[in-house]
Design a protein around this motif. Structure first.
Motif, PDB file in Angstrom:
ATOM      1  N   LEU A  35       0.822  -1.214   0.000  1.00  0.00           N
ATOM      2  CA  LEU A  35       0.000   0.000   0.000  1.00  0.00           C
ATOM      3  C   LEU A  35       0.850   1.255   0.000  1.00  0.00           C
ATOM      4  O   LEU A  35       0.562   2.237  -0.684  1.00  0.00           O
ATOM      5  CB  LEU A  35      -0.920   0.005   1.226  1.00  0.00           C
ATOM      6  CG  LEU A  35      -2.332  -0.548   1.064  1.00  0.00           C
ATOM      7  CD1 LEU A  35      -3.063  -0.486   2.393  1.00  0.00           C
ATOM      8  CD2 LEU A  35      -3.105   0.228   0.013  1.00  0.00           C
ATOM      9  N   ARG A  36       1.929   1.233   0.776  1.00  0.00           N
ATOM     10  CA  ARG A  36       2.769   2.418   0.894  1.00  0.00           C
ATOM     11  C   ARG A  36       3.526   2.719  -0.401  1.00  0.00           C
ATOM     12  O   ARG A  36       3.964   3.848  -0.622  1.00  0.00           O
ATOM     13  CB  ARG A  36       3.758   2.262   2.044  1.00  0.00           C
ATOM     14  CG  ARG A  36       3.132   2.197   3.430  1.00  0.00           C
ATOM     15  CD  ARG A  36       2.666   3.576   3.939  1.00  0.00           C
ATOM     16  NE  ARG A  36       1.515   4.130   3.265  1.00  0.00           N
ATOM     17  CZ  ARG A  36       0.246   3.847   3.569  1.00  0.00           C
ATOM     18  NH1 ARG A  36      -0.018   2.992   4.532  1.00  0.00           N
ATOM     19  NH2 ARG A  36      -0.728   4.415   2.923  1.00  0.00           N
ATOM     20  N   THR A  37       3.661   1.724  -1.289  1.00  0.00           N
ATOM     21  CA  THR A  37       4.306   1.994  -2.577  1.00  0.00           C
ATOM     22  C   THR A  37       3.438   2.894  -3.458  1.00  0.00           C
ATOM     23  O   THR A  37       3.923   3.431  -4.455  1.00  0.00           O
ATOM     24  CB  THR A  37       4.603   0.694  -3.345  1.00  0.00           C
ATOM     25  OG1 THR A  37       3.365   0.046  -3.677  1.00  0.00           O
ATOM     26  CG2 THR A  37       5.476  -0.235  -2.522  1.00  0.00           C
ATOM     27  N   ALA A  38       2.168   3.037  -3.100  1.00  0.00           N
ATOM     28  CA  ALA A  38       1.263   3.927  -3.836  1.00  0.00           C
ATOM     29  C   ALA A  38       0.915   5.156  -3.007  1.00  0.00           C
ATOM     30  O   ALA A  38      -0.074   5.833  -3.278  1.00  0.00           O
ATOM     31  CB  ALA A  38      -0.008   3.176  -4.229  1.00  0.00           C
ATOM     32  N   ASP A  39       1.727   5.439  -1.978  1.00  0.00           N
ATOM     33  CA  ASP A  39       1.482   6.566  -1.084  1.00  0.00           C
ATOM     34  C   ASP A  39       1.519   7.872  -1.875  1.00  0.00           C
ATOM     35  O   ASP A  39       2.210   7.991  -2.892  1.00  0.00           O
ATOM     36  CB  ASP A  39       2.547   6.583   0.017  1.00  0.00           C
ATOM     37  CG  ASP A  39       2.111   7.371   1.233  1.00  0.00           C
ATOM     38  OD1 ASP A  39       1.648   6.756   2.210  1.00  0.00           O
ATOM     39  OD2 ASP A  39       2.214   8.618   1.196  1.00  0.00           O
ATOM     40  N   TRP A  40       0.795   8.864  -1.380  1.00  0.00           N
ATOM     41  CA  TRP A  40       0.756  10.157  -2.069  1.00  0.00           C
ATOM     42  C   TRP A  40       2.002  11.000  -1.788  1.00  0.00           C
ATOM     43  O   TRP A  40       2.236  12.013  -2.442  1.00  0.00           O
ATOM     44  CB  TRP A  40      -0.508  10.933  -1.690  1.00  0.00           C
ATOM     45  CG  TRP A  40      -0.635  11.247  -0.225  1.00  0.00           C
ATOM     46  CD1 TRP A  40      -0.256  12.389   0.413  1.00  0.00           C
ATOM     47  CD2 TRP A  40      -1.175  10.402   0.783  1.00  0.00           C
ATOM     48  NE1 TRP A  40      -0.514  12.309   1.747  1.00  0.00           N
ATOM     49  CE2 TRP A  40      -1.095  11.089   2.008  1.00  0.00           C
ATOM     50  CE3 TRP A  40      -1.725   9.114   0.772  1.00  0.00           C
ATOM     51  CZ2 TRP A  40      -1.537  10.537   3.217  1.00  0.00           C
ATOM     52  CZ3 TRP A  40      -2.165   8.582   1.960  1.00  0.00           C
ATOM     53  CH2 TRP A  40      -2.074   9.281   3.169  1.00  0.00           C
ATOM     54  N   VAL A  41       2.818  10.593  -0.816  1.00  0.00           N
ATOM     55  CA  VAL A  41       4.058  11.312  -0.504  1.00  0.00           C
ATOM     56  C   VAL A  41       5.202  10.649  -1.261  1.00  0.00           C
ATOM     57  O   VAL A  41       5.460   9.454  -1.064  1.00  0.00           O
ATOM     58  CB  VAL A  41       4.344  11.294   1.013  1.00  0.00           C
ATOM     59  CG1 VAL A  41       5.672  11.991   1.313  1.00  0.00           C
ATOM     60  CG2 VAL A  41       3.200  11.952   1.776  1.00  0.00           C
ATOM     61  N   PRO A  42       5.917  11.360  -2.115  1.00  0.00           N
ATOM     62  CA  PRO A  42       6.957  10.728  -2.937  1.00  0.00           C
ATOM     63  C   PRO A  42       8.020  10.008  -2.121  1.00  0.00           C
ATOM     64  O   PRO A  42       8.462   8.912  -2.495  1.00  0.00           O
ATOM     65  CB  PRO A  42       7.555  11.911  -3.722  1.00  0.00           C
ATOM     66  CG  PRO A  42       6.480  12.949  -3.725  1.00  0.00           C
ATOM     67  CD  PRO A  42       5.735  12.787  -2.443  1.00  0.00           C
TER      68      PRO A  42
END
Length: 444
Positions: A71-78
């Motif tokens: 999920l975190r690989t698609a996080d909105w924070v680069p």
């Protein structure tokens, strides 16, 4: 419980934890001892604070938390995304089969997201490099996305054998995966004629279509003749094409079989309706009186398709079988004047079967705006609750969407009749709607 959670559950949990940590009701420090380190890492990785999420990504080493890392690989924070993607590649290399498959399930679920592509690419690469046993386990996964991805990779890997793919093409519960296996077998060439014939005789309709198409391309179009009476319309269409390639006329085959009263009348009637001409209507007309309702319904569709006489079809609005009346209604869909209104009103009688009354009601509604209002008001007091409810909803719809464009008033006898019906229906529809109807009636 989280070890068996699906992708949707993980997404919902992420949203819930992000909301609760934002308001301080589920805080968990990223550093320091806690009673449950796994829970602490989970809460931190789903925090509203991007810095906490970034710091937690590297510590998501527990396989049960791999879906959160995905999920975190698609996080909105680069910064969170990049760190999670680096960690994911490492985690995939050391993951066990259950851990990898849970992560793949999440990657497939977010693959269509704006930033979900890298996770899906990484999961695809990891699954492609997995041992045969793990790929076989993925082909039986409960998540259809994982299952279909595993089949695609398996078929492209060159590690599958004809017999294994054959079993999957025949027995795999998922239709998409089954079709992919059939396509793989159908692309194998002349050495697999026996395989294609087995698929054609034992497979589902979609699998059979692939097999028959391949057989025709291999110069065996005569295989289609035996499937002209298949229950599937798609299979029949493919068989008709194959028969033509073999120099046979499918219409002539259907015509001869119907004239000889052979079994499987429903498929024969449907087939002749699909590829026959107007000259075949006489062959089909006797089947409008067939003892089987399904055959009668198919005959209605076939006669209508070939441009047969509407008079015999319209007389079947009172057929005792609902499936036949539905077919007649469909045939008359663009023929509102095919049945005179005076023939339809008696079908609304209380002693008519419910499906006959419904068919007559639908036909009367198409007779014009004021006839529609007339039949709606008439049925408001009907003993049939379903028709009464339909009529009330349709009357409301007419007032809101059609009344303003009804410019011509009805004839005087109709006006008197409608006024009486409005008075009778007022306790049901209320004074406001009754007043609207009177106003439209007087100004129409």
């Amino acid at each position: 419980m989280l070890s068996v959670a699906g992708a949707k559950t993980w997404v919902e949990l992420d949203r819930a934890l992000r909301a609760t940590t934002c308001f301080g009701s589920a805080t968990a420090p990223p550093n320091g001892p806690t009673p449950d380190e796994g829970l602490s890492r989970l809460v931190t990785a789903c925090s509203w604070d991007g810095r906490q999420r970034e710091s937690a990504v590297a510590s998501l080493t527990d396989e049960s938390l791999l879906p959160v890392l995905v999920l975190r690989t698609a996080d909105w924070v680069p910064q969170v995304r990049e760190r999670a993607r680096r960690s994911l590649a490492t985690a995939f290399r050391s993951a066990s089969a259950p851990g990898l498959l849970s992560a793949v399930s999440m990657a497939v679920a977010i693959g269509s997201w704006a930033r979900g592509g890298p996770a899906l690419d990484a999961a695809t690469a990891a699954l492609a490099a997995a041992p045969d046993e793990m790929l076989a386990s993925a082909r039986g996964h409960s998540d259809l996305g994982v299952r279909r991805l595993a089949y695609r990779l398996w078929l492209a890997s060159g590690r599958c054998r004809d017999e294994e793919v054959m079993r999957a093409a025949l027995d795999e519960p998922d239709g998409i995966s089954r079709l992919r296996c059939a396509e793989w077998l159908a692309s194998g060439g002349a050495s697999r004629v026996d395989v294609l014939e087995r698929l054609l005789s034992q497979g589902s309709a979609m699998v059979g279509v692939e097999a028959l198409t391949a057989l025709v391309k291999l110069g065996r179009p005569e295989a289609g003749v035996a499937h002209l009476t298949d229950r599937s319309a798609l299979m029949r269409a493919t068989a008709q094409w194959a028969a033509r390639r073999a120099g046979r006329s499918p219409a002539a085959i259907y015509r001869e079989a119907l004239t000889a009263n052979r079994p499987r009348a429903r498929a024969l009637v449907a087939g002749l309706g699909e590829c026959g001409t107007g000259q075949d209507v006489d062959v089909l007309l006797p089947y409008l009186e067939h003892p089987s309702p399904r055959v009668r319904a198919e005959a209605v569709r076939a006669v209508r398709r070939l441009g047969g006489p509407m008079t015999q079809i319209t007389g079947m609005l009172a057929d005792p079988a609902p499936v036949v009346v539905r077919a007649v209604k469909q045939a008359l869909r663009h023929e509102p004047d095919a049945v005179p209104a005076e023939r339809l009103w008696p079908l609304l009688a209380a002693d008519s079967p419910p499906h006959v009354r419904l068919g007559a009601y639908d036909q009367l509604r198409e007779k014009g705006s004021w006839t529609r209002v007339h039949v709606d008001l008439h049925l408001l007091a009907a003993s049939d609750p379903e028709l009464s409810t339909r009529a009330r909803a349709d009357l409301t719809d007419w007032i809101h969407h059609n009344a303003a464009t009804t410019y011509r008033p009805p004839a005087e006898p109709m006006v008197l009749r409608l006024r009486q019906l409005i008075d009778t229906a007022e306790p049901v529809i209320g004074p406001h709607q009754a007043g609207q109807l009177r106003w439209f009636l007087n100004t129409g």
